[in-house]
Design a protein around this motif. Structure first.
Motif, PDB file in Angstrom:
ATOM      1  N   HIS A  15       0.412  -1.117  -0.166  1.00  0.00           N
ATOM      2  CA  HIS A  15       0.175   0.050  -0.467  1.00  0.00           C
ATOM      3  C   HIS A  15       0.775   1.429   0.033  1.00  0.00           C
ATOM      4  O   HIS A  15       0.337   1.618  -0.653  1.00  0.00           O
ATOM      5  CB  HIS A  15      -1.360   0.333   1.298  1.00  0.00           C
ATOM      6  CG  HIS A  15      -1.906  -0.396   0.935  1.00  0.00           C
ATOM      7  ND1 HIS A  15      -2.386  -1.384   2.285  1.00  0.00           N
ATOM      8  CD2 HIS A  15      -2.533  -1.893   0.378  1.00  0.00           C
ATOM      9  CE1 HIS A  15      -3.330  -2.351   1.898  1.00  0.00           C
ATOM     10  NE2 HIS A  15      -3.599  -2.578   0.325  1.00  0.00           N
ATOM     11  N   ARG A  16       1.937   1.655   0.620  1.00  0.00           N
ATOM     12  CA  ARG A  16       3.296   2.694   1.524  1.00  0.00           C
ATOM     13  C   ARG A  16       2.989   2.699  -0.382  1.00  0.00           C
ATOM     14  O   ARG A  16       4.041   3.885  -0.702  1.00  0.00           O
ATOM     15  CB  ARG A  16       3.503   2.510   1.981  1.00  0.00           C
ATOM     16  CG  ARG A  16       4.484   3.309   2.284  1.00  0.00           C
ATOM     17  CD  ARG A  16       3.965   4.813   2.892  1.00  0.00           C
ATOM     18  NE  ARG A  16       4.696   6.105   2.741  1.00  0.00           N
ATOM     19  CZ  ARG A  16       4.313   7.197   2.418  1.00  0.00           C
ATOM     20  NH1 ARG A  16       3.308   7.498   2.495  1.00  0.00           N
ATOM     21  NH2 ARG A  16       5.585   8.290   2.857  1.00  0.00           N
ATOM     22  N   TRP A  18       2.421   1.767  -3.569  1.00  0.00           N
ATOM     23  CA  TRP A  18       1.414   1.703  -4.445  1.00  0.00           C
ATOM     24  C   TRP A  18       1.105   3.653  -4.232  1.00  0.00           C
ATOM     25  O   TRP A  18       1.375   4.460  -4.749  1.00  0.00           O
ATOM     26  CB  TRP A  18       0.437   1.818  -4.370  1.00  0.00           C
ATOM     27  CG  TRP A  18       0.051  -0.050  -4.885  1.00  0.00           C
ATOM     28  CD1 TRP A  18       1.617  -0.081  -5.225  1.00  0.00           C
ATOM     29  CD2 TRP A  18      -0.744  -0.938  -5.072  1.00  0.00           C
ATOM     30  NE1 TRP A  18       0.788  -1.441  -5.862  1.00  0.00           N
ATOM     31  CE2 TRP A  18      -0.681  -1.891  -5.909  1.00  0.00           C
ATOM     32  CE3 TRP A  18      -1.743  -0.633  -4.307  1.00  0.00           C
ATOM     33  CZ2 TRP A  18      -1.405  -3.281  -5.576  1.00  0.00           C
ATOM     34  CZ3 TRP A  18      -2.899  -2.285  -4.795  1.00  0.00           C
ATOM     35  CH2 TRP A  18      -2.324  -2.977  -5.317  1.00  0.00           C
ATOM     36  N   MET A  19       1.401   4.091  -2.582  1.00  0.00           N
ATOM     37  CA  MET A  19       0.591   5.582  -2.655  1.00  0.00           C
ATOM     38  C   MET A  19       2.497   6.549  -2.431  1.00  0.00           C
ATOM     39  O   MET A  19       1.605   7.899  -2.959  1.00  0.00           O
ATOM     40  CB  MET A  19       0.576   5.464  -1.029  1.00  0.00           C
ATOM     41  CG  MET A  19      -0.538   4.891  -0.374  1.00  0.00           C
ATOM     42  SD  MET A  19      -1.775   5.610  -0.290  1.00  0.00           S
ATOM     43  CE  MET A  19      -1.673   7.478   0.293  1.00  0.00           C
ATOM     44  N   LEU A  86      -8.370  -0.865   1.099  1.00  0.00           N
ATOM     45  CA  LEU A  86      -6.797  -0.234   0.469  1.00  0.00           C
ATOM     46  C   LEU A  86      -6.521  -1.111  -0.889  1.00  0.00           C
ATOM     47  O   LEU A  86      -5.529  -1.357  -0.907  1.00  0.00           O
ATOM     48  CB  LEU A  86      -5.672   0.807   1.012  1.00  0.00           C
ATOM     49  CG  LEU A  86      -6.201   2.313   1.387  1.00  0.00           C
ATOM     50  CD1 LEU A  86      -4.609   2.759   2.376  1.00  0.00           C
ATOM     51  CD2 LEU A  86      -6.397   3.300   0.670  1.00  0.00           C
ATOM     52  N   LYS A  89      -7.830  -1.205  -5.766  1.00  0.00           N
ATOM     53  CA  LYS A  89      -6.901  -1.039  -6.904  1.00  0.00           C
ATOM     54  C   LYS A  89      -7.108   0.316  -6.611  1.00  0.00           C
ATOM     55  O   LYS A  89      -6.673   1.637  -7.340  1.00  0.00           O
ATOM     56  CB  LYS A  89      -6.253  -1.670  -8.358  1.00  0.00           C
ATOM     57  CG  LYS A  89      -4.573  -1.342  -9.023  1.00  0.00           C
ATOM     58  CD  LYS A  89      -4.165  -1.801  -9.739  1.00  0.00           C
ATOM     59  CE  LYS A  89      -2.572  -1.445  -9.925  1.00  0.00           C
ATOM     60  NZ  LYS A  89      -2.691  -2.636 -10.164  1.00  0.00           N
ATOM     61  N   MET A  92      -6.694   2.831  -3.904  1.00  0.00           N
ATOM     62  CA  MET A  92      -5.783   3.075  -4.232  1.00  0.00           C
ATOM     63  C   MET A  92      -5.295   4.330  -4.947  1.00  0.00           C
ATOM     64  O   MET A  92      -4.638   5.791  -4.896  1.00  0.00           O
ATOM     65  CB  MET A  92      -4.836   2.210  -4.553  1.00  0.00           C
ATOM     66  CG  MET A  92      -3.749   0.963  -3.031  1.00  0.00           C
ATOM     67  SD  MET A  92      -3.523   2.090  -1.347  1.00  0.00           S
ATOM     68  CE  MET A  92      -2.616   2.640  -2.361  1.00  0.00           C
ATOM     69  N   ARG A  96      -4.178   8.227  -4.026  1.00  0.00           N
ATOM     70  CA  ARG A  96      -2.282   8.926  -4.271  1.00  0.00           C
ATOM     71  C   ARG A  96      -3.001  10.446  -5.105  1.00  0.00           C
ATOM     72  O   ARG A  96      -2.779  10.926  -4.873  1.00  0.00           O
ATOM     73  CB  ARG A  96      -2.134   7.222  -5.371  1.00  0.00           C
ATOM     74  CG  ARG A  96      -0.920   7.838  -5.969  1.00  0.00           C
ATOM     75  CD  ARG A  96      -0.075   7.213  -6.971  1.00  0.00           C
ATOM     76  NE  ARG A  96       0.506   5.965  -6.483  1.00  0.00           N
ATOM     77  CZ  ARG A  96       0.313   4.694  -7.061  1.00  0.00           C
ATOM     78  NH1 ARG A  96       0.671   4.999  -8.589  1.00  0.00           N
ATOM     79  NH2 ARG A  96       0.179   3.729  -7.023  1.00  0.00           N
TER      80      ARG A  96
END
Length: 120
Positions: A15-16, A18-19, A86, A89, A92, A96
């Motif tokens: 998750h991070r 992707w973020m 999250l 997709k 996410m 973002r």
């Protein structure tokens, strides 16, 4: 067999990553390992050592505690939809995109979303 905590930590790494818009390859290079190892960490197949978690936290600019958020002591994490929103997709990408908006406009968008959700 995957341990639920390893799965949770791996999801938080993903998750991070992707973020911040980082690929598995980029994270692997920052940490000094192969991207396949990042894949195994993110799925919970391989447990992340303390020193490696430290390196990952630095590469992703978060405190180590970030990876354990959402865990209750003594209770295995669940895969309920609400508990892992999250993992989606689309969610996410929305998060973002939200953080890519300048702060003043982001605050106004947040206030609008609150009003709309209260009215629903």
């Amino acid at each position: 067999m995957k341990h639920p905590v390893d799965v949770h930590v791996g999801k938080r790494v993903r998750h991070r990553r992707w973020m911040v818009g980082m690929t598995q390859q980029q994270l692997a290079e920052k940490v000094g390992i192969k991207f396949q190892q990042i894949q195994k960490y993110e799925t919970g197949m391989n447990r992340i050592s303390a020193s490696r978690l430290w390196d990952i936290a630095e590469a992703l600019s978060v405190p180590i505690s970030f990876f354990f958020e959402g865990l209750d002591s003594g209770v295995a994490p669940t895969d309920e939809v609400g508990g892992d929103i999250l993992a989606d997709k689309e969610a996410m990408l929305l998060v973002r995109s939200y953080y890519a908006i300048p702060e003043p406009q982001r605050r106004r968008l947040f206030d609008l979303a609150k009003v709309l959700s209260d009215a629903a």
